[in-house]
Write a protein that holds these residues in place. Structure first.
Motif, PDB file in Angstrom:
ATOM      1  N   CYS A 147       0.847  -1.191   0.000  1.00  4.87           N
ATOM      2  CA  CYS A 147       0.000   0.000   0.000  1.00  4.87           C
ATOM      3  C   CYS A 147       0.884   1.243   0.000  1.00  4.87           C
ATOM      4  O   CYS A 147       2.100   1.155   0.144  1.00  4.87           O
ATOM      5  CB  CYS A 147      -0.965  -0.013   1.197  1.00  4.87           C
ATOM      6  SG  CYS A 147      -0.231   0.473   2.766  1.00  4.87           S
ATOM      7  N   SER A 148       0.246   2.384  -0.150  1.00  4.87           N
ATOM      8  CA  SER A 148       1.021   3.631  -0.213  1.00  4.87           C
ATOM      9  C   SER A 148       0.981   4.364   1.124  1.00  4.87           C
ATOM     10  O   SER A 148       1.070   5.580   1.167  1.00  4.87           O
ATOM     11  CB  SER A 148       0.460   4.530  -1.315  1.00  4.87           C
ATOM     12  OG  SER A 148       0.491   3.858  -2.534  1.00  4.87           O
ATOM     13  N   GLY A 149       0.803   3.616   2.202  1.00  7.16           N
ATOM     14  CA  GLY A 149       0.691   4.231   3.530  1.00  7.16           C
ATOM     15  C   GLY A 149       1.885   5.114   3.851  1.00  7.16           C
ATOM     16  O   GLY A 149       3.018   4.666   3.757  1.00  7.16           O
ATOM     17  N   ALA A 197      -8.027  -0.875   5.904  1.00 12.88           N
ATOM     18  CA  ALA A 197      -8.587  -0.176   4.738  1.00 12.88           C
ATOM     19  C   ALA A 197      -8.259  -0.928   3.447  1.00 12.88           C
ATOM     20  O   ALA A 197      -8.963  -0.801   2.445  1.00 12.88           O
ATOM     21  CB  ALA A 197      -8.045   1.249   4.669  1.00 12.88           C
ATOM     22  N   LEU A 198      -7.205  -1.732   3.458  1.00 16.01           N
ATOM     23  CA  LEU A 198      -6.836  -2.611   2.332  1.00 16.01           C
ATOM     24  C   LEU A 198      -6.748  -1.877   0.987  1.00 16.01           C
ATOM     25  O   LEU A 198      -7.271  -2.359  -0.030  1.00 16.01           O
ATOM     26  CB  LEU A 198      -7.835  -3.775   2.219  1.00 16.01           C
ATOM     27  CG  LEU A 198      -7.837  -4.781   3.377  1.00 16.01           C
ATOM     28  CD1 LEU A 198      -8.948  -5.802   3.194  1.00 16.01           C
ATOM     29  CD2 LEU A 198      -6.492  -5.488   3.517  1.00 16.01           C
ATOM     30  N   CYS A 199      -6.120  -0.732   0.976  1.00 15.17           N
ATOM     31  CA  CYS A 199      -6.033   0.072  -0.256  1.00 15.17           C
ATOM     32  C   CYS A 199      -5.391  -0.699  -1.406  1.00 15.17           C
ATOM     33  O   CYS A 199      -5.841  -0.607  -2.550  1.00 15.17           O
ATOM     34  CB  CYS A 199      -5.265   1.361   0.016  1.00 15.17           C
ATOM     35  SG  CYS A 199      -6.066   2.399   1.253  1.00 15.17           S
ATOM     36  N   ASP A 256      -0.871  -4.638   2.849  1.00 11.77           N
ATOM     37  CA  ASP A 256      -1.521  -3.408   3.309  1.00 11.77           C
ATOM     38  C   ASP A 256      -1.168  -3.121   4.761  1.00 11.77           C
ATOM     39  O   ASP A 256      -1.008  -4.041   5.561  1.00 11.77           O
ATOM     40  CB  ASP A 256      -3.051  -3.552   3.197  1.00 11.77           C
ATOM     41  CG  ASP A 256      -3.532  -3.288   1.780  1.00 11.77           C
ATOM     42  OD1 ASP A 256      -3.342  -2.161   1.302  1.00 11.77           O
ATOM     43  OD2 ASP A 256      -4.092  -4.209   1.155  1.00 11.77           O
ATOM     44  N   GLY A 257      -1.092  -1.839   5.082  1.00  7.52           N
ATOM     45  CA  GLY A 257      -0.776  -1.447   6.447  1.00  7.52           C
ATOM     46  C   GLY A 257      -1.926  -1.719   7.404  1.00  7.52           C
ATOM     47  O   GLY A 257      -1.733  -2.169   8.525  1.00  7.52           O
ATOM     48  N   CYS A 258      -3.155  -1.439   6.943  1.00  6.42           N
ATOM     49  CA  CYS A 258      -4.288  -1.475   7.881  1.00  6.42           C
ATOM     50  C   CYS A 258      -5.521  -2.070   7.199  1.00  6.42           C
ATOM     51  O   CYS A 258      -5.481  -2.413   6.020  1.00  6.42           O
ATOM     52  CB  CYS A 258      -4.549  -0.047   8.376  1.00  6.42           C
ATOM     53  SG  CYS A 258      -5.388   0.990   7.167  1.00  6.42           S
TER      54      CYS A 258
END
Ligand code: SF4
Length: 132
Positions: free
Chosen positions: A9-11, A67-69, A63-65
């Protein structure tokens, strides 16, 4: 055979995104023959060229969290998400650990990177054995 796409992800601004990104780099270092990475932000733009590169291709998202972007946008772009990893789940396994910040990973943070990378690399090896 095309390479599996490893897409973090782009976190930004939290340690979760940094761990996701470092884990993706580590996987590419370990399994360079089998996988490659791509920029999630580029995928999100709907660009035709990048869409062609991931459509119906095997992808693993980190993904970081919740939200699963990465997982959601890769699916929207037509990629096949074979494994979806959440950094937050790795963190839950190590309650009390201090992984670092958005710009700096501690020893605990690098251990989480290693665990995530090892898990994904094992799956990559197992799935290539199935193909062989
Ligand atoms: S999955 Fe979470 S950490 Fe990653 S980009 Fe989305 S909101 Fe940010």
């Amino acid at each position: 055979m095309s390479k599996t796409k490893i897409i973090p992800c782009s976190g930004i601004g939290k340690v979760h995104g940094s761990i996701a990104r470092e884990a993706a780099f580590e996987i590419i270092r370990r399994e360079n023959e089998k996988c490659e990475t791509m920029c999630l932000a580029h995928i999100v733009t709907g660009d035709v060229d990048i869409k062609e590169k991931i459509e119906n291709e095997k992808c693993i998202t980190i993904d970081g969290c919740p939200a699963l972007c990465a997982a959601k946008n890769v699916e929207l772009a037509g990629g096949i998400v074979e494994q979806s990893i959440r950094v937050i789940d790795e963190m839950k396994k190590h309650r009390g650990a201090k992984p670092g910040t958005a710009t700096y990973l501690t020893e605990d943070g690098w251990k989480m990177v290693d665990n995530i990378a090892s898990n994904i690399c094992e799956n990559l090896r197992a799935s290539s054995l199935e193909v062989d």
